[in-house]
Enzyme design. Structure first.
Site, PDB file in Angstrom:
ATOM      1  CG  ASP A  70      -2.068   0.719   0.940  1.00  0.00           C
ATOM      2  OD1 ASP A  70      -2.791   0.868  -0.025  1.00  0.00           O
ATOM      3  OD2 ASP A  70      -2.444   1.954   1.435  1.00  0.00           O
ATOM      4  CE  LYS A 176       8.778   3.828  -9.054  1.00  0.00           C
ATOM      5  NZ  LYS A 176       7.601   3.946  -9.789  1.00  0.00           N
TER       6      LYS A 176
HETATM    7  O1  LIG Z   1       6.093   4.279  -7.325  1.00  0.00           O
HETATM    8  C1  LIG Z   1       4.970   5.151  -7.594  1.00  0.00           C
HETATM    9  N1  LIG Z   1       4.937   5.844  -8.625  1.00  0.00           N
HETATM   10  C2  LIG Z   1       3.998   6.611  -8.681  1.00  0.00           C
HETATM   11  N2  LIG Z   1       2.739   6.664  -8.073  1.00  0.00           N
HETATM   12  C3  LIG Z   1       2.532   5.729  -7.065  1.00  0.00           C
HETATM   13  C4  LIG Z   1       3.736   4.738  -6.573  1.00  0.00           C
HETATM   14  N3  LIG Z   1       3.504   4.155  -5.672  1.00  0.00           N
HETATM   15  C5  LIG Z   1       2.224   4.486  -5.424  1.00  0.00           C
HETATM   16  N4  LIG Z   1       1.896   5.480  -6.196  1.00  0.00           N
HETATM   17  C6  LIG Z   1       0.593   5.922  -6.323  1.00  0.00           C
HETATM   18  C7  LIG Z   1      -0.278   5.181  -7.569  1.00  0.00           C
HETATM   19  C8  LIG Z   1      -1.431   5.044  -6.831  1.00  0.00           C
HETATM   20  O2  LIG Z   1      -2.607   6.199  -7.039  1.00  0.00           O
HETATM   21  C9  LIG Z   1      -1.273   4.952  -5.308  1.00  0.00           C
HETATM   22  C10 LIG Z   1      -1.373   3.659  -4.709  1.00  0.00           C
HETATM   23  O3  LIG Z   1      -2.466   3.130  -4.258  1.00  0.00           O
HETATM   24  P1  LIG Z   1      -2.492   1.537  -3.615  1.00  0.00           P
HETATM   25  O4  LIG Z   1      -3.897   1.390  -3.358  1.00  0.00           O
HETATM   26  O5  LIG Z   1      -1.400   1.341  -2.801  1.00  0.00           O
HETATM   27  O6  LIG Z   1      -2.469   0.748  -5.010  1.00  0.00           O
HETATM   28  P2  LIG Z   1      -3.570   0.414  -6.348  1.00  0.00           P
HETATM   29  O7  LIG Z   1      -4.978   0.524  -5.652  1.00  0.00           O
HETATM   30  O8  LIG Z   1      -3.109   1.126  -7.501  1.00  0.00           O
HETATM   31  O9  LIG Z   1      -3.204  -1.109  -6.341  1.00  0.00           O
HETATM   32  P3  LIG Z   1      -3.259  -2.498  -5.381  1.00  0.00           P
HETATM   33  O10 LIG Z   1      -4.366  -1.733  -4.264  1.00  0.00           O
HETATM   34  O11 LIG Z   1      -4.042  -3.467  -5.834  1.00  0.00           O
HETATM   35  O12 LIG Z   1      -1.872  -2.918  -4.831  1.00  0.00           O
HETATM   36  O13 LIG Z   1      -0.249   5.599  -5.078  1.00  0.00           O
HETATM   37 MG   LIG Z   2      -5.503  -0.068  -3.681  1.00  0.00          MG
END
Ligand SMILES: O=c1nc[nH]c2c1ncn2[C@H]1C[C@H](O)[C@@H](COP(=O)(O)OP(=O)(O)OP(=O)(O)O)O1
Ligand SMILES: [Mg+2]
Length: 203
Positions: A70, A176
């Site tokens: 997360d 990265k």
């Molecule tokens: O390295 C990164 N570079 C750019 N943006 C990033 C990064 N790491 C997190 N982010 C942003 C993207 C997303 O808007 C949020 C994560 O939200 P988060 O709920 O953890 O992930 P998610 O819903 O996209 O996928 P999932 O929950 O299935 O892992 O932060």
């Molecule tokens: Mg998520």
């Protein structure tokens, strides 16, 4: 080859994890490979809570150890927004470009010295009958006023990394991996690898 399941539906995260874990000899599988419709509601108010929710739910359904992620962007001028709401900042549709537009609009007029921010990542490791553990990492940067670069995902095109003199989206995957919040959290995990995860290496 050892396999590890990352409890994520996010293709961008999957690529980041491949860049981090392939050199260590792991094949990365995500929910996109093993359980497309397994969607865990993120009801927590911290990265830790949401990471634990995702890891435990997925580990329970699959019956194997998993790592969840997360993560999000904290902008000082916005009192830490979008934070845990990073994925849904511009609405439930979870659009990277709409999220970027919303940040740029909110940050318009904020001078360069007030544009400090950081990415945060919490990894949770869960397995059947084991105590869930979490590991965290961060990466400091500056919010750009126009997007730059085509690599990465999410907010990478508007996140300038002073240490590299480039936007995160201009870095190659291995570059990265070397400096990111996700890389730092994973290196933390490696340092304090739960024994049962290390023993779980599948062939
Ligand atoms: O390295 C990164 N570079 C750019 N943006 C990033 C990064 N790491 C997190 N982010 C942003 C993207 C997303 O808007 C949020 C994560 O939200 P988060 O709920 O953890 O992930 P998610 O819903 O996209 O996928 P999932 O929950 O299935 O892992 O932060
Ligand atoms: Mg998520």
């Amino acid at each position: 080859m050892k396999k590890i399941v990352i409890a994520t539906q996010n293709k961008g995260k999957a690529k980041d994890f491949e860049a981090l874990l392939a050199p260590l000899g792991y094949k990365v599988l995500t929910l996109l490979d093993v359980a497309q419709d397994l969607d865990v509601e993120e009801t927590g108010v911290t990265f830790e809570e949401n990471a634990i929710l995702k890891a435990e739910a997925v580990s329970k359904v699959l019956g194997i150890p998993v790592i969840s992620d997360d993560s999000g962007l904290e902008i000082d001028a916005l009192n830490g927004e979008p934070g845990v709401y990073s994925a849904r900042y511009a609405g439930a549709a979870k659009s990277d470009s709409a999220n970027i537009d919303k940040v740029l609009e909110k940050m318009s007029g904020v001078p360069e010295n007030g544009r400090t921010a950081r990415f945060r990542c919490v990894l949770a490791v869960a397995a059947p009958n084991e105590k869930t553990e979490t590991f965290s990492g961060s990466c400091e940067g500056i919010i750009l006023s126009t997007p730059q670069g085509n690599n990465g995902f999410g907010y990478d095109p508007i996140f300038y990394v002073p240490a590299q003199s480039k936007a995160m989206a201009e870095l190659l995957p291995h570059e990265k991996a070397a400096i990111s919040h996700r890389g730092n959290a994973l290196r933390e995990l490696q340092q304090r690898m739960p024994k049962w995860l290390d023993e779980e290496k599948q062939s």
